[in-house]
Motif scaffolding. Structure first.
Motif, PDB file in Angstrom:
ATOM      1  N   ASN A  33      -2.488   7.261  -4.043  1.00 30.02           N
ATOM      2  CA  ASN A  33      -2.046   8.577  -3.592  1.00 30.02           C
ATOM      3  C   ASN A  33      -0.818   9.006  -4.389  1.00 30.02           C
ATOM      4  OD1 ASN A  33       0.112   9.946  -1.567  1.00 30.02           O
ATOM      5  ND2 ASN A  33      -1.926  10.782  -1.244  1.00 30.02           N
ATOM      6  N   GLN A  85      -5.309   3.271   4.090  1.00 30.54           N
ATOM      7  CA  GLN A  85      -6.219   4.313   4.571  1.00 30.54           C
ATOM      8  C   GLN A  85      -5.417   5.440   5.212  1.00 30.54           C
ATOM      9  OE1 GLN A  85      -7.978   2.866   8.659  1.00 30.54           O
ATOM     10  NE2 GLN A  85      -7.612   1.081   7.348  1.00 30.54           N
ATOM     11  N   ARG A 107      -0.836   4.422   3.202  1.00 24.96           N
ATOM     12  CA  ARG A 107      -2.006   5.108   2.671  1.00 24.96           C
ATOM     13  C   ARG A 107      -2.344   4.498   1.314  1.00 24.96           C
ATOM     14  NH1 ARG A 107       0.138  11.089   2.556  1.00 24.96           N
ATOM     15  NH2 ARG A 107      -2.019  11.579   2.075  1.00 24.96           N
ATOM     16  N   SER A 108      -3.351   5.022   0.659  1.00 21.63           N
ATOM     17  CA  SER A 108      -3.799   4.477  -0.624  1.00 21.63           C
ATOM     18  C   SER A 108      -2.654   4.358  -1.622  1.00 21.63           C
ATOM     19  CB  SER A 108      -4.894   5.377  -1.207  1.00 21.63           C
ATOM     20  OG  SER A 108      -5.162   5.029  -2.546  1.00 21.63           O
ATOM     21  N   ASP A 143      -5.706  -1.331  -3.151  1.00 21.53           N
ATOM     22  CA  ASP A 143      -6.523  -0.759  -2.067  1.00 21.53           C
ATOM     23  C   ASP A 143      -7.711  -1.644  -1.706  1.00 21.53           C
ATOM     24  OD1 ASP A 143      -4.806   1.356  -2.090  1.00 21.53           O
ATOM     25  OD2 ASP A 143      -6.174   2.769  -3.031  1.00 21.53           O
TER      26      ASP A 143
END
Length: 337
Positions: free
Chosen positions: A161, A196, A157-158, A336
């Motif tokens: 985060n 993502q 994920r990012s 990212d």
């Protein structure tokens, strides 16, 4: 005055428990959904007679508490990440708590040295590895994730985060700023796709063949195994507990802090002490597939089935202090992008 104050709270928050209000109450601002902590709040009310009102605030907690100021109805803040815990503390929205019960229940690694926040349960930031395409022992350390052999094979994920920021903070602690930047660049070069989705989306991507390994939290395995659609994703991967070279596995925490302007501090302290008790932690950990931290407590059998690991022995407040640098490095390497 009290009834007007109570009405304002009821009118502006989603409550887990409605009126009538008992002689005592505790108002909780929570990053975690009320249904996930309801077994605990119900048990606390049954044991003490103190009513618990839970407002679920997915975002904007700091802004809201700041705007409310001394009029805030919040007694406790319940969060799911050290970055969020430290952010609330840094905003000046908590107060230190001194309690022999809390000290007995919460190991020193998992509470603020000044008593501003106290841990409840932990989760490990681990590697999900394809059962079909990754052999046992291919990845054993976090440093391995930057190895070129994983080029085009990692999903995450990012980088901004909160969970990944905490992991990067741990990398800074162990490898230094330059080492952490090189690590971020190496992991970015190995990504199979642009960062993502959430942690479950990474496991789905492994199941779909888009990547071979992914970074995620342990408790998502439990959630997926208990979801009819996602069970197949979970069964396509192994849980791997990487370590830092010469150290342990990175863990994050769910925790609690007393709000600076808590209107019911005595009842709030009772709830903090209850939440950190071995019995309550086991209930909380089982409901969320996490690891209880109170001495003598045990994780749920499903969680134990994923294997043993040794947690990194760095105090989480040390990592929280590196949060800004972690974000800075993540942005510098355009993780990212």
């Amino acid at each position: 005055m009290f009834s007007k104050f109570k009405s304002a709270f009821l009118a502006t928050t989603a409550l887990a428990v409605a009126t009538p209000v008992l002689a005592e109450e505790v108002n909780v601002y929570s990053y975690r959904q009320p249904e996930l902590i309801k077994p605990l709040t119900d048990a606390f009310t049954e044991e003490t007679g103190i009513e618990v009102n839970v407002a679920y605030l997915k975002k904007g907690m700091i802004e809201r508490m700041t705007a409310e100021g001394t009029r805030s109805p919040a007694d406790l803040v319940l969060t799911v990440d050290i970055s969020r815990l430290s952010a609330v503390v840094e905003a000046g929205l908590t107060q230190p708590v001194e309690s022999d019960v809390l000290k007995a229940n919460v190991p020193s690694l998992y509470h603020d040295p000044d008593g501003e926040w106290w841990g409840l349960t932990t989760r490990a930031r681990i590697v999900y590895a394809s059962k079909d395409r990754v052999q046992e022992g291919e990845v054993t350390t976090y440093e391995d994730l930057a190895d070129p052999k994983w080029k085009g094979r990692i999903c995450t994920r990012s980088g901004t985060n909160a969970y990944n920021v905490a992991l990067t903070s741990a990398v800074i602690h162990h490898l230094g700023e330059d080492g952490a930047k090189a690590w971020l660049e190496g992991v970015k070069d190995n990504l199979a796709r642009k960062p993502q989705g959430n942690d479950r989306a990474q496991v789905k991507a492994i199941w779909a063949g888009e990547c071979d390994i992914a970074i995620g939290n342990t408790y998502y395995m439990g959630k997926m195994l208990n979801d009819d659609e996602q069970k197949e994703w979970a069964e396509s991967v192994n849980v791997v507990f990487p370590t830092f070279e010469g150290a342990g596995t990175h863990v994050n925490i769910s925790g609690v802090a007393m709000a600076k302007h808590a209107p019911h501090p005595e009842a709030a302290l009772k709830m903090m002490e209850f939440l950190t008790s071995p019995k309550a932690q086991e209930v909380y950990a089982k409901a969320n597939f996490e690891y209880p931290i109170a001495p003598g407590s045990e994780a749920d059998a499903l969680v134990q089935s994923w294997g043993d690991f040794t947690a990194d022995d760095v105090n989480l407040m040390t990592l929280a202090e590196k949060r800004s640098m972690a974000l800075k490095l993540t942005e510098e390497v355009d993780f990212d992008g």
